[in-house]
Design an enzyme around this catalytic site. Structure first.
Site, PDB file in Angstrom:
ATOM      1  CB  CYS A  73      -0.908  -0.434   0.798  1.00 55.73           C
ATOM      2  SG  CYS A  73      -0.277   0.419   2.727  1.00 55.73           S
ATOM      3  CB  CYS A  87       3.729  -0.642   2.327  1.00 62.77           C
ATOM      4  SG  CYS A  87       3.176  -1.765   3.012  1.00 62.77           S
ATOM      5  CB  CYS A 126      41.252 -31.344  -1.605  1.00 55.39           C
ATOM      6  SG  CYS A 126      42.048 -29.533  -1.071  1.00 55.39           S
ATOM      7  CB  CYS A 186      40.249 -26.730  -2.770  1.00 56.30           C
ATOM      8  SG  CYS A 186      41.882 -26.647  -3.003  1.00 56.30           S
ATOM      9  CG  ASP A 204      -4.199 -36.619  -6.924  1.00 58.72           C
ATOM     10  OD1 ASP A 204      -5.258 -36.418  -6.561  1.00 58.72           O
ATOM     11  OD2 ASP A 204      -4.493 -36.116  -8.804  1.00 58.72           O
ATOM     12  CG  ASP A 216      -2.250 -32.519 -11.209  1.00 60.58           C
ATOM     13  OD1 ASP A 216      -2.183 -32.140 -10.028  1.00 60.58           O
ATOM     14  OD2 ASP A 216      -3.272 -32.196 -11.595  1.00 60.58           O
ATOM     15  CG  ASP A 223      -2.497 -32.990  -6.312  1.00 61.09           C
ATOM     16  OD1 ASP A 223      -4.219 -32.893  -6.142  1.00 61.09           O
ATOM     17  OD2 ASP A 223      -2.441 -33.632  -7.602  1.00 61.09           O
TER      18      ASP A 223
END
Length: 826
Positions: free
Chosen positions: A21, A24, A88, A91, A506, A706, A710
């Site tokens: 808004c 803000c 290594c 590093c 699902d 899917d 979901d």
């Protein structure tokens, strides 16, 4: 008096979260205006960005901190930075520490095998140049933008492997005479070459070893000594210290033997030369093996053709793939690979999409069907309209997703990071203690023995295997998964999936084919079945629900004329309503009748319950406020679903089904599939609650859906697995995307997760156990008790073998998975 010109203000434009808004906006502007040196502050609510000019009095990171304190943090982004020169685990720790120390950076993760750093920071707060400068200050290099392309990275990898092979060849050639001369010194106390006295042999060894250290071995000193001087030693420093100490001691024995204690002037040129030679051999083999860790994704990207045949003005023009634009019409001949993602506008063929979905059966493509670039066209010819190019293509998104997973870190890596962060300094301390211990306790002359054991400790303890243990397994495992049509959005999902105790699936589109069809209908007296179907289909024509499409398809199959619906309204989880030909029509679940206040017709309810017991989904029709029909829609179970459920249970996992369908229908389908736990009649928002209930009862939960309806459950689950369709892979709420719709892809995901985690545990055990077992042996702790010790040469060979073992073990994952249903278990 001279005056110092003020520094030029820098301009910042920052994406600010939480703006909702005008109030803000005002608060953010006040916050920024209070900062010393801030001016020209403006905040745009529509774009969500804050702009300001900033002098040197305030750093960008301080701006981000002030906004976060005010409750409006700057949006974070991730920068991927290629890093070269890491060898290594220590590093990795140095690079991560250097990046994390930059103001504004909130997280840094470095992958040794991928050679990449992923840095999280406020958008616009940390310049990429600062990140690169920090990496270089830590002693490593960052390729330029043009060098960071995948092709350039591959070219550099090949060049590095070639350089290592050449350097190993040179070192082996020069070290062979050193070994022969050293052996001669131990055969009867005289040289193998009769014409050459002992002093001359020492000089030859000195010259050859100098050449080895100054030529192929210089890489260890060039990288190791600066790190040692900065207080950040790595494996290069250990090799430089070990080989350098043996070389300098031997050189003193040749040039000025009198300054050494009586009887201690020995030559260890052989150790210095062979340490460098064997480690170069190990690195050469390691570079070759590392290149094979990313083969899967490289093969996938190589499937894209280099050119495309564009249809323009009635003719065909062959253009580079990079010249394609959205909207172009591309012709694909039989047997060719499809050039780009798009939609078929002419022709018919079957397309092999196994490289994307993992499913071997070619898919029939006609006008209107979607196709994916890189897939293989069958015997027909297709014209397609390009729908995506470049980074927007499915293949590019797959590559980006796999790269992200390969570049990430598993939670188990935190243990490795804590250990290796202190490992190299501890090794140097152990080497010094070994040297002093032998010098003080061994019988004279002890100097030579003290040096040999101290060098052996330095060499044997290089933490290469530790640094490679986890990232190589992730790289190979995620690449193998991509080949099988399983995309891990984040490497951490590999570990999380291993800990899952219950899999919730699902029903529609996951366990079933997602293509339901009308199997029956019952109406009240006076209403014809076709009329009920026609009115229901007229309304459902505005819906995208699978059950709605089944009703529309049934009406069209009977040749019924559908009327246009007005005032259409969809109530998620209940049904749809509107007006068709002036009549009020509603179609939905039985609970929708209760919501609408419509009385149930007992005969229709009884018929619907009977249909549900047979596995069909009842759909009820309300006409002008009266319950007038019950339609039965059945969705066939996917082939392989029963075997997949049995395989999950055979792996010790509980299996549950979650659906918004009628409870009786859900129980029938679940019983048919062998699923005991069912959450039926669940609204989309309630699926997440069902996941929470399952977690409370069983432990960590994986949810498979899917990726659209979901999404809340996918986000709530410990691991969310979204069923993809080949073109719908960017499912933001899922941790894993299953490109193929076949249930076997789910089993592949679990199989690969378990295989990768087992591989990582094996690698870490080998890396840690190797050091725990061989450091005491290299230090000579068993010698006073008549036990063996480890020479620097053997230590160098063992160190190289440990890295190759880890890489070889990880490469076994290329054969992991391969789910084939057999008797219900994988």
């Amino acid at each position: 008096m001279d005056t110092v010109a003020p520094s030029k203000p820098i301009s910042l434009s920052l994406p600010v979260t939480g703006l909702s808004c005008a109030g803000c906006v005002a608060r953010v502007e006040r916050t920024l205006n209070r900062l010393p040196g801030a001016r020209d502050v403006s905040v745009n609510l529509a774009t969500g960005r804050a702009a300001l000019a900033l002098t040197a009095e305030t750093a960008p990171a301080e701006v981000a901190a002030a906004l976060a304190e005010a409750g409006y943090p700057v949006a974070e982004v991730e920068t991927v930075l290629p890093v070269e020169g890491m060898h290594c685990a220590s590093c990795v720790g140095r690079v991560e520490a250097a990046l994390a120390a930059i103001p504004g950076v909130t997280g840094a993760s470095v992958n040794l095998a991928a050679g990449q750093a992923r840095v999280t920071h406020g958008d616009g707060i940390v310049p990429a140049a600062d990140l690169a400068a920090a990496v270089r200050a830590a002693g490593f290099s960052v390729p330029g933008e043009s060098e960071a392309a995948p092709e350039a990275r591959e070219d550099r990898r090949v060049a590095e492997a070639r350089a290592l092979r050449q350097e190993f060849g040179i070192a082996a050639l020069l070290s062979a005479p050193v070994v022969v001369l050293d052996m001669g010194g131990h055969l009867g106390g005289h040289s193998v070459l009769p014409a050459m006295g002992g002093s001359a042999a020492g000089w030859v060894q000195a010259i050859l070893t100098t050449l080895i250290l100054a030529w192929p071995g210089r890489r260890f000193f060039r990288a190791g000594i600066p790190g040692l001087l900065r207080g950040h030693p790595d494996m290069n420093a250990l090799v430089a210290l070990g080989a350098g100490a043996a070389y300098l001691y031997s050189l003193v024995s040749v040039l000025a033997p009198r300054i050494l204690p009586e009887g201690s002037a020995h030559l260890y040129f052989e150790a210095s030369a062979l340490v460098v030679t064997l480690i170069l051999l190990g690195r050469s083999l390691e570079a070759r093996a590392r290149g094979r860790t990313g083969e899967a994704i490289a093969r996938l990207m190589d499937l894209s053709p280099r050119t495309a045949r564009v249809v323009r003005n009635g003719g065909e023009t062959e253009v580079p793939l990079t010249a394609l634009a959205v909207g172009d019409i591309v012709r694909v001949r039989p047997g060719e690979r499809i050039a780009a993602d798009g939609t078929v506008v002419a022709g018919e063929s079957r397309v092999d999409e196994s490289m994307v979905t993992g499913e071997p059966t070619p898919v029939r493509k006609t006008v209107g069907a979607s196709v994916v670039g890189g897939t293989l066209n069958g015997g027909g010819s297709l014209d397609l309209r390009v729908g995506a190019v470049g980074a927007a293509t499915v293949l590019a998104q797959i590559a980006a997703m796999v790269e992200r997973a390969q570049g990430g870190k598993l939670p188990i890596q935190a243990l490795v990071d804590r250990v290796t962060g202190r490992f190299v300094p501890v090794v140097i301390g152990l080497s010094l203690a070994t040297f002093l211990g032998w010098l003080a306790l061994a019988p004279a002359p002890a100097l030579g023995q003290a040096l040999v054991h101290a060098v052996a400790v330095l060499i044997i303890a290089c933490p290469c295997a530790m640094g490679l243990a986890t990232p190589t397994a992730i790289m190979v495992g995620t690449g193998r998964a991509a080949e099988a049509g399983v995309l891990f959005r984040d490497g951490a999902a590999l570990q999380a999936l291993r800990g899952v105790r219950l899999v919730a699936l699902d029903k529609t589109g996951t366990l079933t084919q997602g293509r339901p069809s009308l199997t029956g209908a019952a109406t009240v007296e006076g209403l014809a079945e076709d009329e009920a179907l026609r009115l229901a289909a007229g309304l459902e024509g505005r819906s995208e629900h699978p059950l709605a499409r089944a009703i529309v398809a049934a009406a069209q199959g009977r040749g019924l004329t559908l009327a246009e619906a007005n005032g259409f309204e969809a109530v998620e989880g209940f049904g749809v309503a509107g007006r068709v030909e002036g009549r009020a029509v509603a179609v939905g679940a039985l609970r929708y009748l209760d919501r609408l206040g419509v009385a149930r017709d007992p005969a229709l309810v009884a018929r619907a319950e009977a249909d549900a017991r047979e596995g069909a989904s009842p759909v009820h029709l309300v006409l002008d406020g009266r319950h007038v029909a019950a339609l039965a829609v059945a969705d066939p179970v996917r082939p392989g679903a029963r075997e997949a459920v049995a395989s999950l249970r055979a792996r010790g996992l509980a299996v549950a089904m979650v659906t918004g369908d009628d409870p009786a229908t859900a129980r029938r389908v679940a019983a048919d599939l062998g699923i005991e736990e069912v959450a039926a009649g669940v609204l989309p928002g309630g699926k997440a609650e069902a996941v929470r209930r399952f977690r409370a009862a069983h432990g960590p939960v994986a949810f498979v859906g899917d990726g659209v309806n979901d999404a809340p459950a996918l986000a709530e689950a410990d691991v969310g697995l979204a069923i993809g369709t080949g073109t719908d892979i960017a499912v933001e709420s899922a941790d894993v995307v299953l490109m193929g719709a076949a249930p076997g892809a789910l089993i592949e995901a679990f199989a690969l997760s378990r295989a990768v985690m087992a591989n990582i545990r094996q690698n870490l055990f080998w890396a840690f156990a190797y050091n725990a077992a061989l450091i005491p042996l290299a230090a000579g702790l068993l010698v006073p008790f008549g036990g063996p010790s480890l020479s620097p040469v053997l230590a160098a060979g063992a160190m190289a073998l440990s890295s190759l073992f880890v890489l070889g073990n990880a490469l076994r994952l290329r054969r992991a998975g391969g789910y084939r249903p057999a008797g219900g278990a994988a």
